[in-house]
Every structure is written in C-alpha cells, then in structure tokens.
Design an enzyme around this catalytic site. Structure first.
Site, PDB file in Angstrom:
ATOM      1  N   GLY A   1       0.816  -1.206   0.000  1.00 29.77           N
ATOM      2  CA  GLY A   1       0.000   0.000   0.000  1.00 29.77           C
ATOM      3  C   GLY A   1       0.850   1.256   0.000  1.00 29.77           C
ATOM      4  O   GLY A   1       0.535   2.238  -0.684  1.00 29.77           O
ATOM      5  N   ASP A   2       1.938   1.235   0.762  1.00 32.93           N
ATOM      6  CA  ASP A   2       2.857   2.375   0.806  1.00 32.93           C
ATOM      7  C   ASP A   2       3.510   2.588  -0.555  1.00 32.93           C
ATOM      8  O   ASP A   2       3.726   3.734  -0.981  1.00 32.93           O
ATOM      9  CB  ASP A   2       3.932   2.149   1.866  1.00 32.93           C
ATOM     10  CG  ASP A   2       3.345   1.777   3.209  1.00 32.93           C
ATOM     11  OD1 ASP A   2       2.281   2.316   3.558  1.00 32.93           O
ATOM     12  OD2 ASP A   2       3.939   0.933   3.915  1.00 32.93           O
TER      13      ASP A   2
END
Length: 308
Positions: free
Chosen positions: A251-252
């Site tokens: 996600g990052d």
C-alpha cells in the site's frame, strides 16, 4: 520536494521460518532489521525513483538513531523530532507456507512539548514542498485529529496532501479534505459503515467520498486489484499473477507511485497503472518497499485499465 510524515515509525524486524506454530517454540531461519513505518516505506520508494524527499516524524532512543541513519543513507533529508521515548519495533514473521504474521508495538508516548517542536518543524518544511504524505498510525499522546491538523496547515500553503491511515485517524483526517486518500477495503468499510463485498459497492463508496470533497480516492484491494476514483471517472486495474513473498509495504508503494505520477501530471490511467505495477512488484521481495524496478517496468506494460 515531497514531505513524508511518519508519526509512529518503527524498526521492521523480518523473521523467516518454515512454519509459525502458535503456543509453541518457533525458530527463525533468518532475521533482518530495516527502517519501517508507512511513511518511511513511502520515502524508500520515492528515493529509489529519484524523488527529492524530506522525512519528518518522531524518533527516540537506539531504534530512532537506526532509522535516522537509514533515511539519511537513502539520500533523503531527515528532519525528525527527537523524543524521550523509544521508537517501536514491528515484527513480521514470514512463514514458507505463505502466511505473514505482524506484531506491532504501540510506540512511545508524545508529550506536549515534543508535539509543539514537531509542529514547528512541519510548518517550516512545508515551505519547500509540493506534496505532503501523511501515513500510518499515531503514537500515544496525540489526538485522533492530528492528521486533520496537519492537512489544514498544508492547505493554508495550498499544498496537496495524501492521507493513508486507518480507524479514527482516517475518519477525522477525511474531514479536513485531503487531496488523495488510499484506504484498503477494510478501511473504506470503516469510513462508510458498510460491508463492501462487490466491486460495484466499493466503486459507490469511493465515489461518495469524492462527492464529499476528496479529489482522489485510491482503494487497494490486495490481489483483487486497485480502484481509482475522481469526479471525472472511476477506473479499475489488476496486476497479472505474481508470486508474492511479502505483502507488507505494498500500500505504501502504491502511495509513492501515486504521488510520483501526480507530480508529473500523468493521466488517471497511467497513474493507476504505475500504482498497480509498483505495488505488485513490491510483493516479490522479502524487504518491504524495495522495488525490483525492471520487473515493475515489465508489469507496467501488461496492466489493463478498465472504466467502471
């Protein structure tokens, strides 16, 4: 310059083992310590692609020094606020049967004087920024509207803010209308108070947030794909099958990709392709947010984007 904020950074301790057995003695095959926390992961990916980054947040103790040296080694500017408490350690156990188990420490307690010093540094660093990325959990001592406060300070300088968090931090942060949010499906459910089982339901929830003033909503759905909504349209894309070794930091990685694409004023389609490619490539390595760039470039050519 892109400013990243990691209020609750951590050392990510990654342990590999053949199998994790709860309630029993487990022996690791290997151990690796790396600087982590969601904003740190975003910083890592941005620096791999040559973006200028200033990293902010709270650091303390030996673990804090480890993270600061790591960030500086990436070539990013380090402007962390030093605190009396000890920066936390997060443990990821990767078992060869495919399971990933995370044990996350809560982090230190931030006092009022430390918060004020951080806010002063944050305000100063905004002057040279184009984007501000606000990621992850918050340590004790800070209110749940801390991200809302940071978004409002950035908005005063007409900066674009990106928010990637969860729970009440997300609920309160969204009220300040960040430029982009990146919830996963569970976080989107928390925001809307609804179960979202079908892609059509996720689309409806994302577009509702857009109608409430969030310009860009990027929803990560793991191996099921990614959805990207603005007032113009809603897009969906999915990476071709990859052998995932470690999903932590995906996600990052998508957040970093989104910021890079938006900085370059890429189209929605190209932005989503880049997010999906870099996020998927991240899963193929054991270290969080270390992107095999050639593989990411290969995936980029294979990703199909559809309008919903």
């Amino acid at each position: 310059m892109i400013t990243t904020v990691t209020l609750n950074p951590a050392i990510d301790k990654t342990i590999t083992t053949s199998r994790l057995l709860p309630g029993q003695v487990n022996r690791g095959d290997s151990v690796k310590n790396i600087a982590g926390g969601k904003g740190i992961n975003v910083t890592k990916v941005l620096r791999q692609y040559g973006s200028s980054v200033c990293a902010l947040g709270f650091l303390g103790g030996y673990t804090g020094r480890f993270i600061e040296e790591y960030v500086e080694g990436l070539g990013a500017e380090s402007a962390f606020t030093q605190i009396a408490g000890e920066t936390r350690t997060s443990t990821n156990v990767l078992s060869m049967d495919g399971y990933v188990t995370e044990i996350l420490e809560p982090g230190p307690v931030i006092c009022e004087e430390e918060k004020e010093r951080f806010l002063q540094t944050y305000t100063e660093k905004l002057a040279g920024s184009r984007f501000v990325v606000l990621s992850g959990s918050s340590p004790k001592g800070l209110s749940t509207d801390i991200y809302a406060q940071l978004i409002e300070l950035a908005e005063r300088q007409k900066l674009r803010t990106v928010l990637d968090t969860s729970g009440e931090l997300l609920v309160q942060g969204v009220k300040a209308k960040p430029f982009l949010i990146k919830p996963n499906t569970r976080e989107l459910e928390y925001l809307t108070g609804k179960k979202l089982r079908e892609l059509s339901e996720i689309r409806e929830a994302a577009l509702q947030l857009v109608s409430e003033g969030i310009a860009h909503v990027l929803v990560s759905m793991g191996e099921k794909g990614m959805l990207y909504a603005t007032e113009r349209k809603c897009l969906f894309a999915k990476a071709p099958g990859v052998k995932a070794l470690n999903t932590v930091g995906s996600g990052d990685s998508a957040v970093a990709a989104a910021v890079m694409a938006l900085q370059q004023e890429a189209s929605m389609e190209d932005t989503l392709r880049l997010c999906v490619a870099i996020s998927a490539a991240n899963t193929t390595t054991l270290e969080n947010a270390v992107i095999p760039k050639e593989y990411a470039a290969e995936l980029l050519t294979k990703i199909q984007v559809t309008e919903l």
